[in-house]
Design an enzyme around this catalytic site. Structure first.
Site, PDB file in Angstrom:
ATOM      1  N   ARG A  51      37.815 -71.122 -37.588  1.00 44.00           N
ATOM      2  CA  ARG A  51      39.097 -70.431 -37.719  1.00 44.00           C
ATOM      3  C   ARG A  51      40.230 -71.077 -36.914  1.00 44.00           C
ATOM      4  O   ARG A  51      41.327 -71.303 -37.442  1.00 44.00           O
ATOM      5  CB  ARG A  51      38.991 -68.965 -37.249  1.00 44.00           C
ATOM      6  N   THR A  52      39.977 -71.325 -35.644  1.00 43.02           N
ATOM      7  CA  THR A  52      41.101 -71.726 -34.800  1.00 43.02           C
ATOM      8  C   THR A  52      41.643 -73.087 -35.236  1.00 43.02           C
ATOM      9  O   THR A  52      42.853 -73.257 -35.420  1.00 43.02           O
ATOM     10  CB  THR A  52      40.675 -71.736 -33.317  1.00 43.02           C
ATOM     11  N   LYS A  80      32.905 -91.581 -24.707  1.00 44.46           N
ATOM     12  CA  LYS A  80      32.734 -92.799 -23.900  1.00 44.46           C
ATOM     13  C   LYS A  80      33.149 -92.560 -22.459  1.00 44.46           C
ATOM     14  O   LYS A  80      33.247 -93.481 -21.670  1.00 44.46           O
ATOM     15  CB  LYS A  80      33.602 -93.918 -24.504  1.00 44.46           C
ATOM     16  N   ARG A 101      40.789 -77.254 -27.784  1.00 45.22           N
ATOM     17  CA  ARG A 101      39.631 -76.421 -27.421  1.00 45.22           C
ATOM     18  C   ARG A 101      38.661 -77.296 -26.639  1.00 45.22           C
ATOM     19  O   ARG A 101      38.416 -78.450 -27.008  1.00 45.22           O
ATOM     20  CB  ARG A 101      38.934 -75.856 -28.655  1.00 45.22           C
ATOM     21  N   HIS A 129      41.445 -67.380 -24.460  1.00 45.57           N
ATOM     22  CA  HIS A 129      41.677 -67.777 -25.856  1.00 45.57           C
ATOM     23  C   HIS A 129      42.985 -67.097 -26.274  1.00 45.57           C
ATOM     24  O   HIS A 129      42.980 -66.165 -27.086  1.00 45.57           O
ATOM     25  CB  HIS A 129      40.498 -67.314 -26.702  1.00 45.57           C
TER      26      HIS A 129
END
Ligand code: CP
Length: 304
Positions: A51-52, A80, A101, A129
Protein backbone atom coordinates in the site's frame (compact mmCIF):
# COMPACT_ATOMS: atom_id res chain seq x y z
CA UNK A 1 12.19 22.59 3.62
CA UNK A 2 9.47 20.49 5.18
CA UNK A 3 10.19 16.88 6.09
CA UNK A 4 7.62 14.56 7.65
CA UNK A 5 9.32 12.15 10.03
CA UNK A 6 6.85 12.08 12.91
CA UNK A 7 3.19 13.12 13.04
CA UNK A 8 4.32 15.75 15.59
CA UNK A 9 6.07 17.55 12.70
CA UNK A 10 2.61 18.72 11.61
CA UNK A 11 0.51 21.22 13.55
CA UNK A 12 -3.19 20.55 13.97
CA UNK A 13 -3.86 23.39 11.51
CA UNK A 14 -1.59 21.72 8.94
CA UNK A 15 -3.36 18.37 9.43
CA UNK A 16 -6.71 20.09 8.97
CA UNK A 17 -5.40 21.75 5.77
CA UNK A 18 -4.16 18.38 4.43
CA UNK A 19 -7.62 16.90 5.05
CA UNK A 20 -9.29 19.88 3.35
CA UNK A 21 -7.05 19.57 0.25
CA UNK A 22 -7.60 15.77 0.21
CA UNK A 23 -11.35 16.29 0.16
CA UNK A 24 -10.97 18.80 -2.68
CA UNK A 25 -8.87 16.25 -4.61
CA UNK A 26 -11.71 13.73 -4.21
CA UNK A 27 -14.25 16.30 -5.44
CA UNK A 28 -12.13 17.82 -8.24
CA UNK A 29 -9.44 15.34 -9.39
CA UNK A 30 -8.90 17.05 -12.77
CA UNK A 31 -7.79 20.26 -11.01
CA UNK A 32 -4.77 18.40 -9.63
CA UNK A 33 -3.80 16.21 -12.59
CA UNK A 34 -0.82 18.32 -13.72
CA UNK A 35 0.20 19.98 -10.43
CA UNK A 36 3.46 18.00 -10.20
CA UNK A 37 4.35 18.03 -13.88
CA UNK A 38 8.15 17.82 -14.19
CA UNK A 39 8.63 16.68 -10.55
CA UNK A 40 10.02 13.32 -9.44
CA UNK A 41 9.27 11.27 -6.34
CA UNK A 42 11.85 8.70 -5.19
CA UNK A 43 10.34 5.82 -3.21
CA UNK A 44 13.14 4.17 -1.20
CA UNK A 45 11.71 1.06 0.43
CA UNK A 46 14.16 -1.08 2.39
CA UNK A 47 11.31 -3.12 3.90
CA UNK A 48 8.34 -4.79 2.12
CA UNK A 49 5.24 -2.76 1.28
CA UNK A 50 2.22 -2.92 -0.98
CA UNK A 51 0.00 0.00 0.00
CA UNK A 52 2.45 2.65 1.09
CA UNK A 53 4.86 2.40 -1.83
CA UNK A 54 2.23 1.90 -4.52
CA UNK A 55 -0.06 4.60 -3.13
CA UNK A 56 2.82 7.10 -3.05
CA UNK A 57 3.65 6.19 -6.64
CA UNK A 58 0.00 6.29 -7.78
CA UNK A 59 -0.37 9.64 -5.99
CA UNK A 60 2.60 11.14 -7.85
CA UNK A 61 1.39 9.82 -11.21
CA UNK A 62 -2.11 11.22 -10.57
CA UNK A 63 -0.50 14.60 -9.90
CA UNK A 64 1.25 14.44 -13.29
CA UNK A 65 4.70 13.70 -11.85
CA UNK A 66 7.15 10.82 -12.23
CA UNK A 67 8.57 8.18 -9.93
CA UNK A 68 11.98 6.58 -9.26
CA UNK A 69 11.79 3.48 -7.11
CA UNK A 70 13.93 1.24 -4.91
CA UNK A 71 11.54 -1.51 -3.92
CA UNK A 72 13.81 -3.65 -1.72
CA UNK A 73 17.03 -3.32 0.27
CA UNK A 74 18.66 -5.96 -1.92
CA UNK A 75 18.15 -3.99 -5.11
CA UNK A 76 20.08 -0.90 -4.01
CA UNK A 77 23.66 -0.19 -2.94
CA UNK A 78 22.48 -0.53 0.68
CA UNK A 79 23.22 -4.22 0.03
CA UNK A 80 26.85 -3.23 -0.55
CA UNK A 81 26.98 -1.31 2.73
CA UNK A 82 26.06 2.22 1.59
CA UNK A 83 24.86 4.39 4.47
CA UNK A 84 21.41 5.96 4.67
CA UNK A 85 23.11 9.38 4.70
CA UNK A 86 24.98 8.72 1.45
CA UNK A 87 21.86 7.27 -0.18
CA UNK A 88 19.91 10.41 0.76
CA UNK A 89 22.62 12.72 -0.63
CA UNK A 90 22.71 10.70 -3.85
CA UNK A 91 18.95 10.56 -4.42
CA UNK A 92 18.74 14.32 -3.78
CA UNK A 93 20.59 14.71 -7.09
CA UNK A 94 17.88 12.81 -8.98
CA UNK A 95 14.51 13.55 -7.38
CA UNK A 96 12.45 16.36 -5.82
CA UNK A 97 11.08 14.42 -2.84
CA UNK A 98 11.82 11.10 -1.06
CA UNK A 99 9.43 8.67 0.61
CA UNK A 100 11.51 6.21 2.69
CA UNK A 101 10.62 3.01 4.52
CA UNK A 102 13.33 1.36 6.59
CA UNK A 103 13.47 -1.43 9.19
CA UNK A 104 15.72 0.72 11.42
CA UNK A 105 13.95 3.24 13.63
CA UNK A 106 15.30 6.72 12.88
CA UNK A 107 16.61 5.94 9.38
CA UNK A 108 14.26 8.45 7.65
CA UNK A 109 15.36 11.08 10.20
CA UNK A 110 18.99 10.44 9.26
CA UNK A 111 17.99 10.70 5.59
CA UNK A 112 16.26 14.04 6.24
CA UNK A 113 19.41 15.40 7.91
CA UNK A 114 21.45 14.59 4.80
CA UNK A 115 19.04 15.18 1.92
CA UNK A 116 18.60 18.49 0.15
CA UNK A 117 14.97 17.62 -0.72
CA UNK A 118 11.95 16.83 1.52
CA UNK A 119 11.97 13.37 3.12
CA UNK A 120 8.77 11.61 4.17
CA UNK A 121 8.90 8.72 6.63
CA UNK A 122 6.95 5.84 5.08
CA UNK A 123 7.43 3.66 8.18
CA UNK A 124 10.54 3.11 10.33
CA UNK A 125 10.76 -0.15 12.26
CA UNK A 126 8.28 -0.33 15.14
CA UNK A 127 8.46 3.43 15.60
CA UNK A 128 6.30 5.67 13.39
CA UNK A 129 4.17 5.66 10.25
CA UNK A 130 2.90 9.22 9.90
CA UNK A 131 1.43 8.93 6.40
CA UNK A 132 -0.67 5.95 7.49
CA UNK A 133 -1.89 8.16 10.31
CA UNK A 134 -2.86 10.87 7.85
CA UNK A 135 -4.77 8.23 5.85
CA UNK A 136 -6.45 7.07 9.08
CA UNK A 137 -7.42 10.65 10.00
CA UNK A 138 -8.94 11.27 6.57
CA UNK A 139 -10.85 7.98 6.84
CA UNK A 140 -12.20 8.87 10.28
CA UNK A 141 -13.09 12.39 9.12
CA UNK A 142 -14.92 11.08 6.04
CA UNK A 143 -16.73 8.33 7.99
CA UNK A 144 -17.62 10.25 11.15
CA UNK A 145 -17.55 13.87 9.97
CA UNK A 146 -15.33 14.81 12.93
CA UNK A 147 -12.07 14.02 14.73
CA UNK A 148 -13.32 14.83 18.23
CA UNK A 149 -15.82 13.21 20.63
CA UNK A 150 -14.77 9.68 19.75
CA UNK A 151 -14.02 6.47 21.64
CA UNK A 152 -11.31 4.63 19.74
CA UNK A 153 -10.42 1.01 20.41
CA UNK A 154 -6.98 -0.20 19.35
CA UNK A 155 -6.72 -3.99 19.24
CA UNK A 156 -3.84 -6.42 18.67
CA UNK A 157 -0.15 -5.62 18.71
CA UNK A 158 -0.01 -2.25 20.42
CA UNK A 159 3.65 -2.67 21.36
CA UNK A 160 5.31 -2.89 17.95
CA UNK A 161 2.43 -1.36 15.95
CA UNK A 162 3.91 1.87 14.59
CA UNK A 163 0.57 2.86 13.05
CA UNK A 164 -1.00 2.65 16.51
CA UNK A 165 1.67 4.86 18.10
CA UNK A 166 1.31 7.54 15.41
CA UNK A 167 -2.52 7.51 15.48
CA UNK A 168 -2.62 7.76 19.28
CA UNK A 169 -0.31 10.78 19.02
CA UNK A 170 -2.51 12.41 16.38
CA UNK A 171 -5.87 11.74 18.06
CA UNK A 172 -4.56 13.02 21.41
CA UNK A 173 -4.78 16.55 20.01
CA UNK A 174 -8.54 16.45 19.63
CA UNK A 175 -11.25 17.10 22.24
CA UNK A 176 -13.13 14.46 24.21
CA UNK A 177 -11.18 11.46 22.92
CA UNK A 178 -11.12 8.18 24.84
CA UNK A 179 -8.74 5.31 24.06
CA UNK A 180 -9.60 1.67 24.73
CA UNK A 181 -6.35 -0.31 24.46
CA UNK A 182 -6.99 -4.02 23.84
CA UNK A 183 -3.97 -6.33 23.67
CA UNK A 184 -2.31 -9.35 25.22
CA UNK A 185 -0.26 -8.31 28.28
CA UNK A 186 2.96 -8.90 26.30
CA UNK A 187 1.89 -6.49 23.52
CA UNK A 188 0.67 -3.51 25.54
CA UNK A 189 1.26 0.07 24.36
CA UNK A 190 4.86 1.05 25.26
CA UNK A 191 5.17 3.02 28.49
CA UNK A 192 6.71 6.00 26.66
CA UNK A 193 3.55 6.35 24.53
CA UNK A 194 1.37 6.23 27.64
CA UNK A 195 3.55 8.67 29.57
CA UNK A 196 4.52 11.16 26.82
CA UNK A 197 1.30 11.18 24.83
CA UNK A 198 -1.77 9.76 26.58
CA UNK A 199 -1.13 10.89 30.16
CA UNK A 200 0.57 14.13 29.14
CA UNK A 201 -2.55 15.16 27.23
CA UNK A 202 -4.89 13.96 30.01
CA UNK A 203 -6.64 11.56 27.66
CA UNK A 204 -9.06 9.12 29.27
CA UNK A 205 -8.03 5.51 28.57
CA UNK A 206 -8.50 1.93 29.67
CA UNK A 207 -6.33 -1.13 29.05
CA UNK A 208 -7.90 -4.55 28.75
CA UNK A 209 -7.41 -7.98 27.22
CA UNK A 210 -11.16 -8.47 26.57
CA UNK A 211 -12.33 -7.06 23.23
CA UNK A 212 -15.94 -8.23 23.45
CA UNK A 213 -16.44 -6.60 26.85
CA UNK A 214 -15.56 -3.15 25.51
CA UNK A 215 -17.08 -3.51 22.04
CA UNK A 216 -20.37 -1.64 22.81
CA UNK A 217 -18.42 1.52 23.78
CA UNK A 218 -16.48 1.92 20.55
CA UNK A 219 -17.02 4.45 17.75
CA UNK A 220 -13.86 3.27 15.96
CA UNK A 221 -12.21 -0.14 16.17
CA UNK A 222 -8.62 -0.06 14.88
CA UNK A 223 -7.52 -3.67 14.38
CA UNK A 224 -3.85 -4.53 13.88
CA UNK A 225 -1.80 -7.50 12.81
CA UNK A 226 0.57 -9.25 15.21
CA UNK A 227 3.75 -8.62 13.22
CA UNK A 228 5.94 -11.68 12.86
CA UNK A 229 8.84 -9.54 11.61
CA UNK A 230 9.09 -7.62 14.91
CA UNK A 231 9.48 -10.68 17.17
CA UNK A 232 12.90 -11.95 18.27
CA UNK A 233 11.44 -15.29 19.28
CA UNK A 234 9.17 -17.37 17.00
CA UNK A 235 7.66 -19.18 19.99
CA UNK A 236 6.29 -15.88 21.34
CA UNK A 237 4.89 -14.97 17.93
CA UNK A 238 3.11 -18.33 17.56
CA UNK A 239 1.64 -18.01 21.05
CA UNK A 240 0.31 -14.47 20.47
CA UNK A 241 -0.55 -14.33 16.78
CA UNK A 242 -4.17 -15.42 17.09
CA UNK A 243 -4.99 -13.45 20.25
CA UNK A 244 -7.75 -11.47 18.52
CA UNK A 245 -9.72 -12.58 15.49
CA UNK A 246 -12.65 -10.31 14.70
CA UNK A 247 -15.67 -12.32 13.53
CA UNK A 248 -19.33 -11.34 12.86
CA UNK A 249 -20.19 -12.99 16.19
CA UNK A 250 -17.89 -10.60 18.07
CA UNK A 251 -19.59 -7.58 16.46
CA UNK A 252 -23.03 -8.52 17.85
CA UNK A 253 -22.88 -5.89 20.59
CA UNK A 254 -21.08 -3.26 18.54
CA UNK A 255 -22.64 0.10 17.64
CA UNK A 256 -24.48 0.15 14.34
CA UNK A 257 -22.27 3.03 13.19
CA UNK A 258 -18.98 1.54 14.37
CA UNK A 259 -16.14 2.10 11.87
CA UNK A 260 -13.67 -0.79 11.61
CA UNK A 261 -10.22 0.28 10.46
CA UNK A 262 -7.06 -1.71 9.84
CA UNK A 263 -3.86 -0.35 8.26
CA UNK A 264 -3.46 -3.69 6.41
CA UNK A 265 -1.97 -6.09 5.49
CA UNK A 266 -4.35 -8.40 7.31
CA UNK A 267 -3.41 -11.99 8.05
CA UNK A 268 -6.39 -13.50 9.88
CA UNK A 269 -7.26 -10.91 12.54
CA UNK A 270 -10.40 -9.82 10.64
CA UNK A 271 -12.54 -12.61 9.19
CA UNK A 272 -13.19 -12.15 5.47
CA UNK A 273 -16.92 -12.46 6.31
CA UNK A 274 -16.73 -8.95 7.79
CA UNK A 275 -15.59 -7.34 4.52
CA UNK A 276 -19.20 -6.93 3.34
CA UNK A 277 -20.35 -5.41 6.63
CA UNK A 278 -21.04 -1.68 6.04
CA UNK A 279 -18.96 -0.95 9.14
CA UNK A 280 -15.80 -2.35 7.49
CA UNK A 281 -13.77 0.66 6.33
CA UNK A 282 -10.32 -0.83 5.73
CA UNK A 283 -10.45 -0.87 1.93
CA UNK A 284 -11.85 2.67 1.87
CA UNK A 285 -8.87 3.50 4.10
CA UNK A 286 -6.56 2.21 1.34
CA UNK A 287 -8.18 4.62 -1.14
CA UNK A 288 -7.96 7.52 1.29
CA UNK A 289 -4.27 6.69 1.75
CA UNK A 290 -3.55 7.50 -1.88
CA UNK A 291 -5.56 10.73 -1.73
CA UNK A 292 -3.86 11.85 1.47
CA UNK A 293 -0.42 11.17 -0.03
CA UNK A 294 -1.39 13.36 -3.01
CA UNK A 295 -2.29 16.13 -0.57
CA UNK A 296 0.99 15.62 1.32
CA UNK A 297 3.17 15.65 -1.81
CA UNK A 298 1.55 18.95 -2.86
CA UNK A 299 2.31 20.42 0.55
CA UNK A 300 5.89 19.13 0.76
CA UNK A 301 6.67 20.43 -2.73
CA UNK A 302 4.81 23.67 -2.01
CA UNK A 303 2.69 23.15 -5.12
CA UNK A 304 -0.79 24.47 -4.43
N1 CP B 1 -0.39 -0.02 5.83
C1 CP B 1 0.81 -0.28 5.28
O1 CP B 1 1.82 0.35 5.62
O2 CP B 1 0.80 -1.25 4.32
P1 CP B 1 2.08 -1.73 3.50
O3 CP B 1 3.03 -2.37 4.50
O4 CP B 1 1.57 -2.69 2.47
O5 CP B 1 2.72 -0.51 2.90
Amino acid sequence: MKHLIDIHDLSTTEIDELIEVAKDIIANPAKYSEKCHGKKLATLFFEPSTRTRLSFEAAMYELGGNVLSVSSAGSSSAAKGESVADTAKTVSCYADIIAMRHPKEGAPLVASMNASIPVINAGDGGHNHPTQTLADLLTIHCEKGRLDNLTIGFCGDLKFGRTVHSLIAAMSRYKNIKFVLVSPVELKVPSYVKRDVIKKNNIEYIQTTDLEAVMPELDILYMTRVQKERFFNEEDYLRLKDSYILTPEKLKNAKSDLSILHPLPRVNEIAVAIDDDPRACYFKQVYYGKIMRMSLILKALEVM
